[in-house]
Motif scaffolding. Structure first.
Motif, PDB file in Angstrom:
ATOM      1  N   UNK A 152     -57.279   4.537  -9.477  1.00  0.00           N
ATOM      2  CA  UNK A 152     -56.098   4.583  -8.614  1.00  0.00           C
ATOM      3  C   UNK A 152     -55.569   6.012  -8.485  1.00  0.00           C
ATOM      4  N   UNK A 153     -55.640   6.796  -9.574  1.00  0.00           N
ATOM      5  CA  UNK A 153     -55.214   8.204  -9.489  1.00  0.00           C
ATOM      6  C   UNK A 153     -56.114   8.983  -8.542  1.00  0.00           C
ATOM      7  N   UNK A 154     -57.416   8.743  -8.642  1.00  0.00           N
ATOM      8  CA  UNK A 154     -58.357   9.445  -7.767  1.00  0.00           C
ATOM      9  C   UNK A 154     -58.134   9.033  -6.317  1.00  0.00           C
ATOM     10  N   UNK A 155     -57.913   7.728  -6.095  1.00  0.00           N
ATOM     11  CA  UNK A 155     -57.674   7.249  -4.733  1.00  0.00           C
ATOM     12  C   UNK A 155     -56.370   7.781  -4.176  1.00  0.00           C
ATOM     13  N   UNK A 156     -55.333   7.864  -5.009  1.00  0.00           N
ATOM     14  CA  UNK A 156     -54.058   8.380  -4.521  1.00  0.00           C
ATOM     15  C   UNK A 156     -54.180   9.867  -4.176  1.00  0.00           C
ATOM     16  N   UNK A 157     -54.945  10.619  -4.962  1.00  0.00           N
ATOM     17  CA  UNK A 157     -55.164  12.034  -4.642  1.00  0.00           C
ATOM     18  C   UNK A 157     -55.946  12.166  -3.340  1.00  0.00           C
ATOM     19  N   UNK A 158     -56.945  11.329  -3.184  1.00  0.00           N
ATOM     20  CA  UNK A 158     -57.742  11.352  -1.951  1.00  0.00           C
ATOM     21  C   UNK A 158     -56.886  10.937  -0.757  1.00  0.00           C
ATOM     22  N   UNK A 159     -56.037   9.942  -0.953  1.00  0.00           N
ATOM     23  CA  UNK A 159     -55.154   9.486   0.109  1.00  0.00           C
ATOM     24  C   UNK A 159     -54.192  10.592   0.513  1.00  0.00           C
ATOM     25  N   UNK A 160     -53.672  11.335  -0.449  1.00  0.00           N
ATOM     26  CA  UNK A 160     -52.781  12.458  -0.149  1.00  0.00           C
ATOM     27  C   UNK A 160     -53.493  13.529   0.668  1.00  0.00           C
ATOM     28  N   UNK A 161     -54.725  13.848   0.287  1.00  0.00           N
ATOM     29  CA  UNK A 161     -55.489  14.852   1.053  1.00  0.00           C
ATOM     30  C   UNK A 161     -55.751  14.384   2.477  1.00  0.00           C
ATOM     31  N   UNK A 162     -56.075  13.108   2.632  1.00  0.00           N
ATOM     32  CA  UNK A 162     -56.329  12.578   3.975  1.00  0.00           C
ATOM     33  C   UNK A 162     -55.072  12.592   4.823  1.00  0.00           C
ATOM     34  N   UNK A 163     -53.940  12.288   4.230  1.00  0.00           N
ATOM     35  CA  UNK A 163     -52.678  12.339   4.987  1.00  0.00           C
ATOM     36  C   UNK A 163     -52.365  13.765   5.429  1.00  0.00           C
ATOM     37  N   UNK A 164     -52.575  14.730   4.528  1.00  0.00           N
ATOM     38  CA  UNK A 164     -52.339  16.128   4.894  1.00  0.00           C
ATOM     39  C   UNK A 164     -53.258  16.554   6.031  1.00  0.00           C
ATOM     40  N   UNK A 165     -54.513  16.175   5.946  1.00  0.00           N
ATOM     41  CA  UNK A 165     -55.460  16.525   7.005  1.00  0.00           C
ATOM     42  C   UNK A 165     -55.079  15.847   8.318  1.00  0.00           C
ATOM     43  N   UNK A 166     -54.612  14.609   8.245  1.00  0.00           N
ATOM     44  CA  UNK A 166     -54.185  13.888   9.443  1.00  0.00           C
ATOM     45  C   UNK A 166     -53.006  14.603  10.098  1.00  0.00           C
ATOM     46  N   UNK A 167     -52.035  15.036   9.301  1.00  0.00           N
ATOM     47  CA  UNK A 167     -50.888  15.767   9.844  1.00  0.00           C
ATOM     48  C   UNK A 167     -51.335  17.086  10.482  1.00  0.00           C
ATOM     49  N   UNK A 168     -52.251  17.771   9.818  1.00  0.00           N
ATOM     50  CA  UNK A 168     -52.744  19.048  10.363  1.00  0.00           C
ATOM     51  C   UNK A 168     -53.457  18.829  11.698  1.00  0.00           C
ATOM     52  N   UNK A 169     -54.265  17.773  11.776  1.00  0.00           N
ATOM     53  CA  UNK A 169     -54.975  17.493  13.030  1.00  0.00           C
ATOM     54  C   UNK A 169     -54.016  17.088  14.145  1.00  0.00           C
ATOM     55  N   UNK A 170     -52.977  16.332  13.806  1.00  0.00           N
ATOM     56  CA  UNK A 170     -51.978  15.968  14.819  1.00  0.00           C
ATOM     57  C   UNK A 170     -51.280  17.212  15.348  1.00  0.00           C
ATOM     58  N   UNK A 171     -50.947  18.136  14.455  1.00  0.00           N
ATOM     59  CA  UNK A 171     -50.309  19.381  14.867  1.00  0.00           C
ATOM     60  C   UNK A 171     -51.240  20.193  15.768  1.00  0.00           C
TER      61      UNK A 171
END
Length: 141
Positions: free
Chosen positions: A72-91
């Motif tokens: 779950x820690x690894x998935x939450x870290x991966x989820x955080x990275x994906x959210x950051x990348x999603x925000x960057x791509x939207x921008x």
């Protein structure tokens, strides 16, 4: 000509019985040295094995919990990275849309204008091909 015993099978049987009897008597003498009876010894072994089984199951459950926590820690870290990348791509998408020149027509409107242009061109070709004069058609009586 050599003569052997008339019945060799009982002799073989006797040797086999003697060889089996020796280890059995050795086990009896080894167990006789123990002070506790066999049933008490087996009972204590069973209780010890049951306790070891409980300990092993508890350790297995703990390891499963640790594994799930790590996942779950690894998935939450991966989820955080994906959210950051999603925000960057939207921008980046907003910036690209803002910098692009505004389009006058949508894709559907462009296809409509293209079709209208082809139809007008076909009409003009038809008029010029007929020579500009009108003839009465025979089949239109």
């Amino acid at each position: 000509m050599r003569q052997g015993p008339k019945h060799p099978a009982p002799l073989c049987l006797l040797l086999v019985m003697l060889s089996i009897g020796t280890p059995a008597s050795a086990e009896e003498t080894a167990d006789a040295g123990l002070s506790t009876p066999l049933s008490l010894s087996a009972g204590s072994q069973i209780s010890e094995l049951q306790q070891r089984l409980k300990d092993s199951e508890r350790q297995r459950e703990e390891l499963n919990r640790q594994l799930q926590n790590a996942d779950s820690e690894r998935e939450s870290a991966q989820l955080g990275r994906l959210r950051q990348e999603n925000q960057r791509l939207k921008l980046q998408l907003r910036e690209a849309q803002a910098s692009a020149a505004p389009r006058l027509l949508t894709d559907q409107q462009q296809w409509f204008v293209t079709g209208a242009g082809v139809a007008l061109l076909a009409l003009l070709c038809g008029i010029f091909a007929s020579g500009g004069h009108r003839r009465r058609r025979q089949w239109l009586n």
